[in-house]
Design an enzyme around this catalytic site. Structure first.
Site, short mmCIF file in Angstrom:
data_model
loop_
_atom_site.label_atom_id
_atom_site.label_comp_id
_atom_site.label_asym_id
_atom_site.label_seq_id
_atom_site.Cartn_x
_atom_site.Cartn_y
_atom_site.Cartn_z
N ASP A 14 0.85 -1.19 0.00
CA ASP A 14 0.00 0.00 0.00
C ASP A 14 0.88 1.24 0.00
OD1 ASP A 14 -2.01 1.84 0.29
OD2 ASP A 14 -2.77 1.05 2.20
N ASP A 104 -3.83 2.43 -5.45
CA ASP A 104 -2.51 2.43 -4.80
C ASP A 104 -2.28 1.25 -3.86
OD1 ASP A 104 -4.22 3.25 -2.75
OD2 ASP A 104 -2.64 4.45 -1.83
N GLU A 105 -3.05 0.18 -3.99
CA GLU A 105 -2.77 -0.97 -3.12
C GLU A 105 -3.17 -2.28 -3.79
OE1 GLU A 105 -5.35 -1.33 0.40
OE2 GLU A 105 -6.55 0.29 -0.43
#
Ligand SMILES: [Mg+2]
Length: 399
Positions: A14, A104-105
């Site tokens: 993350d 974003d993860e």
């Protein structure tokens, strides 16, 4: 090589303060300083700003009061989209099984790669270094035996951290944490648990499942009971390249008016656009499916010139399709509304041709997705869903 399934082989990776980190990467003057992305609503903030109490989705003026020396920058969505794609390319260097959760993860299944890349914790270390070197961004990686625990580990390990939960130390790690760390525990559920004197995961784990169900309902009770004992059988799965994304909702006998159909439509569009964006896709065709009281069905669809991932654009089209079907709805009564998005394309292909001026909407969609991912899907509701009596004409989002 045989790897026992109880090895901690799941990574949750993350990026830290993603939008703000991209800004700090691209402008050295912002490094080490409090940075807020977005003026009206805080879309993201650097850790320096968070230390002063700034939070995502906070009003801009409140954020500036808390942190007067913050540097406020407008969002640059194409830069974030490029960074996201670059990071996912790095993920794919380390595992064939990557499940993206948002921009974003991602989860990575790294079991069985010992002799190719390394042990899970070695892979996590290498992954962090590769993201830093190849993309220039800080990332935190949690390593555990289950998806849930890997995600908790990355949250606890932030920022720029690496946290491995050994199989024989799972409950020791999990139980002292606050209940809010449990996946799916939002503010409301947390408040109910607190009211029963339950503030840590360990305290929740000590409560029999049936009692938990009484406190917070059947679905949540079972879910949270399982998580508090680290029972999470879900596997990491590479999202398949689907050709359409859809959802539908049946209307109860007392809620079959066009107004109710519109409220349902807003919720459905919200859900399918969120899922589409999580899959990094955009759509050109919006399909509206209706079922009536006499069990007949109707389908309406519209194809737009340029694929989009924006909730607002897709909702506008879906509403136009609904208006088109109003005579039928009036005459027959409606029992089911469905929305499907088809003609899907990769989000990357259109990012560069974004019409100027739409960035704010896109950033807002992204920020809302993030918040829901973190705090549950009812963390933020659109105005029309909150104030139902106001009908569909209220603005979709607060300014
Ligand atoms: Mg993140």
């Amino acid at each position: 090589v045989f790897v026992p399934p109880d090895e901690p082989g799941i990574l949750h990776a993350d990026l830290d303060a993603f939008y703000a980190s991209v800004e700090q990467r691209d402008d050295p003057r912002l490094r080490g300083r409090p940075v807020i992305v977005g003026g009206g609503v805080v879309l993201a903030s650097s850790y320096e700003a968070r230390a002063r109490g700034v939070r995502t989705a906070m009003g801009g003026s409140r954020a500036r009061r808390l942190c007067p020396d913050a540097i406020v920058v407008p969002p640059r969505i194409s830069a974030y989209s490029d960074a996201s794609k670059a990071v996912f390319k790095v993920f794919e260097q380390f595992s064939p099984v990557v499940e993206g959760l948002s921009i974003d993860e991602a989860f990575l299944d790294v079991r069985g790669l010992e002799h190719i890349i390394g042990s899970p914790s070695e892979i996590a270390r290498k992954l962090k270094r590769a993201v830093r070197e190849q993309v220039g961004l800080p990332i935190t990686v949690g390593v555990a035996r289950t998806k849930f625990l890997a995600k908790v580990a990355s949250a606890v390990g932030k920022p720029d951290g690496l946290l491995v939960v050994p199989p024989d130390g799972e409950l020791e790690f999990l139980h002292p944490l606050p209940v809010e760390r449990l996946w799916g525990v939002g503010e409301k559920t947390a408040r109910k648990l607190h009211a029963h004197g339950l503030t840590t995961v360990g305290q929740v784990a000590a409560v029999p499942e049936l009692e938990l169900i009484e406190m917070i309902g059947r679905a949540s009770g079972r879910h949270i009971h399982a998580l508090s004992h680290n029972r999470d059988p879900r596997r990491v799965r590479t999202r398949s390249r689907r050709r359409s994304i859809g959802a539908q909702h049946a209307l109860g006998p007392r809620s079959r008016s066009p107004q109710q159909a519109d409220i349902v439509l807003v919720g459905l569009v919200d859900r399918v656009t969120r899922r589409m964006r999580a899959a990094h896709r955009v759509a050109r065709t919006i399909v509206l499916r209706l079922r009536f009281s006499d069990f007949t069905r109707a389908t309406r669809s519209h194809t737009i010139a340029e694929a989009t991932g924006e909730t607002e654009t897709i909702l506008a089209v879906a509403r136009a399709l609904l208006v088109d079907a109003l005579p039928l709805i009036d005459r027959k009564g409606i029992t089911l509304v469905g929305v499907a998005l088809t003609n899907l394309e990769d989000a990357g292909a259109v990012q560069l041709t974004l019409p100027f001026g739409r960035e704010r909407e896109q950033a807002l969609d992204g920020a809302l997705d993030d918040i829901r991912e973190r705090y549950g899907s009812d963390a933020i509701m659109r105005a029309v869903l909150v104030g139902r009596e106001q009908g569909p004409t209220v603005p979709l989002l607060p300014d």
